[in-house]
Design a protein around this motif. Structure first.
Motif, PDB file in Angstrom:
ATOM      1  N   MET A   1       0.879  -1.300  -0.157  1.00 26.85           N
ATOM      2  CA  MET A   1      -0.106   0.064   0.007  1.00 26.85           C
ATOM      3  C   MET A   1       0.853   1.406   0.076  1.00 26.85           C
ATOM      4  N   ILE A   2       0.465   2.277  -0.486  1.00 27.44           N
ATOM      5  CA  ILE A   2       1.122   3.541  -0.536  1.00 27.44           C
ATOM      6  C   ILE A   2       1.241   4.051   0.900  1.00 27.44           C
ATOM      7  N   ASN A   3       2.599   4.752   1.087  1.00 28.82           N
ATOM      8  CA  ASN A   3       2.885   5.335   1.841  1.00 28.82           C
ATOM      9  C   ASN A   3       3.370   6.781   1.767  1.00 28.82           C
ATOM     10  N   ALA A   4       2.450   7.815   1.673  1.00 30.66           N
ATOM     11  CA  ALA A   4       2.404   8.971   1.198  1.00 30.66           C
ATOM     12  C   ALA A   4       3.661   9.994   1.791  1.00 30.66           C
ATOM     13  N   SER A   5       4.070   9.605   2.895  1.00 31.34           N
ATOM     14  CA  SER A   5       5.106  10.329   3.586  1.00 31.34           C
ATOM     15  C   SER A   5       6.598  10.408   2.950  1.00 31.34           C
ATOM     16  N   ALA A  68       8.301   3.084   1.943  1.00 39.09           N
ATOM     17  CA  ALA A  68       7.828   2.047   1.177  1.00 39.09           C
ATOM     18  C   ALA A  68       8.950   1.864   0.200  1.00 39.09           C
ATOM     19  N   GLN A  69       9.465   2.928  -0.615  1.00 40.70           N
ATOM     20  CA  GLN A  69      10.370   2.677  -1.451  1.00 40.70           C
ATOM     21  C   GLN A  69      11.833   2.335  -0.881  1.00 40.70           C
ATOM     22  N   THR A  70      12.106   2.829   0.126  1.00 38.09           N
ATOM     23  CA  THR A  70      13.450   2.373   0.859  1.00 38.09           C
ATOM     24  C   THR A  70      13.300   0.892   1.145  1.00 38.09           C
ATOM     25  N   PRO A 113       4.652  -1.713  -4.547  1.00 39.95           N
ATOM     26  CA  PRO A 113       4.125  -2.913  -4.738  1.00 39.95           C
ATOM     27  C   PRO A 113       4.955  -4.031  -3.508  1.00 39.95           C
ATOM     28  N   GLU A 114       4.421  -5.263  -3.448  1.00 41.66           N
ATOM     29  CA  GLU A 114       4.890  -6.235  -2.792  1.00 41.66           C
ATOM     30  C   GLU A 114       6.111  -6.846  -3.928  1.00 41.66           C
ATOM     31  N   ILE A 115       7.165  -7.140  -3.506  1.00 38.51           N
ATOM     32  CA  ILE A 115       8.131  -7.711  -4.301  1.00 38.51           C
ATOM     33  C   ILE A 115       8.389  -8.994  -4.120  1.00 38.51           C
ATOM     34  N   PHE A 116       8.525 -10.094  -5.273  1.00 39.73           N
ATOM     35  CA  PHE A 116       9.152 -11.395  -4.980  1.00 39.73           C
ATOM     36  C   PHE A 116       9.839 -11.828  -6.273  1.00 39.73           C
ATOM     37  N   PRO A 117      10.715 -12.564  -5.911  1.00 40.00           N
ATOM     38  CA  PRO A 117      11.547 -13.031  -6.937  1.00 40.00           C
ATOM     39  C   PRO A 117      10.847 -14.330  -7.477  1.00 40.00           C
ATOM     40  N   LEU A 118      10.939 -14.745  -8.746  1.00 42.19           N
ATOM     41  CA  LEU A 118      10.497 -15.869  -9.368  1.00 42.19           C
ATOM     42  C   LEU A 118      11.766 -16.746  -9.799  1.00 42.19           C
ATOM     43  N   PRO A 119      11.240 -18.087 -10.218  1.00 42.51           N
ATOM     44  CA  PRO A 119      12.592 -18.876 -10.392  1.00 42.51           C
ATOM     45  C   PRO A 119      13.097 -18.789 -12.040  1.00 42.51           C
ATOM     46  N   ASP A 120      12.516 -18.133 -12.803  1.00 42.62           N
ATOM     47  CA  ASP A 120      12.841 -17.891 -14.258  1.00 42.62           C
ATOM     48  C   ASP A 120      13.382 -16.830 -14.467  1.00 42.62           C
ATOM     49  N   ASN A 121      14.157 -16.100 -13.592  1.00 41.51           N
ATOM     50  CA  ASN A 121      14.809 -14.880 -13.734  1.00 41.51           C
ATOM     51  C   ASN A 121      14.006 -13.682 -14.000  1.00 41.51           C
ATOM     52  N   PHE A 127       0.373  -5.439  -6.364  1.00 39.37           N
ATOM     53  CA  PHE A 127      -0.327  -4.410  -5.836  1.00 39.37           C
ATOM     54  C   PHE A 127      -1.758  -4.600  -5.349  1.00 39.37           C
ATOM     55  N   ASP A 128      -2.177  -4.131  -4.247  1.00 38.99           N
ATOM     56  CA  ASP A 128      -3.459  -4.462  -3.768  1.00 38.99           C
ATOM     57  C   ASP A 128      -4.052  -3.054  -3.797  1.00 38.99           C
ATOM     58  N   GLY A 129      -5.249  -2.983  -4.571  1.00 38.11           N
ATOM     59  CA  GLY A 129      -5.853  -1.716  -5.160  1.00 38.11           C
ATOM     60  C   GLY A 129      -7.080  -1.532  -4.179  1.00 38.11           C
ATOM     61  N   PRO A 130      -7.800  -0.240  -4.875  1.00 41.78           N
ATOM     62  CA  PRO A 130      -9.041  -0.221  -3.943  1.00 41.78           C
ATOM     63  C   PRO A 130      -9.998  -0.965  -4.139  1.00 41.78           C
ATOM     64  N   ASN A 131     -11.086  -1.331  -3.231  1.00 41.42           N
ATOM     65  CA  ASN A 131     -11.968  -2.356  -3.173  1.00 41.42           C
ATOM     66  C   ASN A 131     -11.714  -3.715  -3.551  1.00 41.42           C
TER      67      ASN A 131
END
Length: 175
Positions: A1-5, A68-70, A113-121, A127-131
């Motif tokens: 989720m966004i952290n606007a600070s 969140a970017q950090t 976003p949430e970030i995840f590595p995948l096995p195929d490089n 992203f969880d959006g509104p509603n």
């Protein structure tokens, strides 16, 4: 989720750690401590982004980055350190090229976003959006990215976009 600070980077001489403080509310309990190597990686990431964008600048004394970017840049650093068989099924490390492309994208996103590595490089951004809407983007070595969106009514859309279009896809998703 966004952290606007936004966070202001402060260097205190004689200390091992650098600290990012919220610019709107200088509550030390919300500060984020970084080691010198983590700070160098963030500065390198931001410098790379600036080098790719002629209109961007970084002040030598201060720059702004969301918490969140950090956290995402730190997570990408950890993903870059994965070794062979990191998933227990023979996956190879994610290439430096893919990591750097995702760093650039993450540095430019207003929504993190949430970030995840995948096995195929590949690396997946979620992203969880509104509603209860949801979007995931899979980025690999190709010039294109796979995008999956489920809107708040459960309708699903899959498409392939250029990596340059990812920022506008995320902005459109959040409206």
């Amino acid at each position: 989720m966004i952290n606007a600070s936004c966070y202001s980077l402060s260097l205190y001489s004689g200390k091992t750690f650098f600290t990012l403080y919220p610019t709107k509310n200088l509550d030390v309990s919300e500060s984020l401590s970084l080691s010198l190597s983590e700070l160098k990686q963030i500065v390198n990431d931001l410098t790379f982004v600036v080098s790719q964008n002629a209109n961007a600048t970084i002040s030598s004394k201060e720059f702004f980055i969301s918490k969140a970017q950090t956290e995402n840049l730190k997570k990408l650093q950890k993903i870059s350190e994965l070794s062979n068989d990191w998933n227990g099924y023979g996956a190879k490390p994610i290439s430096k090229e893919v990591i750097q492309e995702v760093r650039t994208i993450v540095s430019e996103l207003n929504y993190q976003p949430e970030i995840f590595p995948l096995p195929d490089n590949e690396i997946q951004l979620e992203f969880d959006g509104p509603n209860q809407s949801y979007m995931e983007i899979v980025i690999g070595t190709k010039d294109l990215a796979n995008v999956f969106i489920m809107d708040s009514t459960g309708n699903e859309v899959e498409k392939i976009v250029s990596k340059k279009a990812i920022i506008s896809e995320v902005s459109s998703f959040y409206g």
